[in-house]
Write an enzyme that holds these catalytic residues in place. Sequence first.
Site, PDB file in Angstrom:
ATOM      1  N   GLY A 185      49.495  17.709  17.234  1.00 52.21           N
ATOM      2  CA  GLY A 185      50.884  17.381  16.910  1.00 52.21           C
ATOM      3  C   GLY A 185      51.057  16.955  15.461  1.00 52.21           C
ATOM      4  O   GLY A 185      52.008  17.356  14.789  1.00 52.21           O
ATOM      5  N   CYS A 186      50.132  16.155  14.982  1.00 55.14           N
ATOM      6  CA  CYS A 186      50.225  15.646  13.599  1.00 55.14           C
ATOM      7  C   CYS A 186      50.029  16.772  12.591  1.00 55.14           C
ATOM      8  O   CYS A 186      50.662  16.788  11.534  1.00 55.14           O
ATOM      9  CB  CYS A 186      49.218  14.519  13.386  1.00 55.14           C
ATOM     10  SG  CYS A 186      49.543  13.099  14.467  1.00 55.14           S
ATOM     11  N   THR A 187      49.175  17.716  12.930  1.00 54.86           N
ATOM     12  CA  THR A 187      48.957  18.870  12.062  1.00 54.86           C
ATOM     13  C   THR A 187      50.224  19.718  12.001  1.00 54.86           C
ATOM     14  O   THR A 187      50.672  20.096  10.914  1.00 54.86           O
ATOM     15  CB  THR A 187      47.760  19.705  12.555  1.00 54.86           C
ATOM     16  OG1 THR A 187      46.586  18.885  12.492  1.00 54.86           O
ATOM     17  CG2 THR A 187      47.564  20.949  11.712  1.00 54.86           C
TER      18      THR A 187
END
Length: 154
Positions: free
Chosen positions: A44-46
Amino acid sequence: MAEVAIGKKVPAFSAVSTAGSVRSKDLAGSAYILYFYPKDDTPGCTLEGQDFRDKQARLKKLKVRVVGVSRDSLASHDKFRKKYDLPFDLISDADEKLCRQFDVIKEKNMYGKKVLGIERSTFLVDARGVLRNEWRKAKVAGHVDEVLEAAKAL
């Protein structure tokens, strides 16, 4: 410690980033996005980082700077930025000072165990340092588009 509120000036802060020291007074004079994310190089952060990267040209045109924040180390941030060609600075908030100022440290449930972690959140601050929008418990899909639309209204 003073917390943030929409319509109010963001309390002064300073932190270390991949570009060195970052202070709120250094960001003054142009709008900026401060986005808090749980962990470098996770799915998700990527995706969120890539979305901000892909919208960078439009944000730059609006004179809006992007700065990401997580508790990861500067070394981790450097690897993350290089791996995904992220064109903005990342703040290492290992002591959680900035996270607590923006009230993004929340209790989460990880595999049945309660842990404290960063709740994905984004803050849009105008050129005078006033918080104009916030997105808490942000979902990755479509989030950066919402932030971009709000930035256009500044």
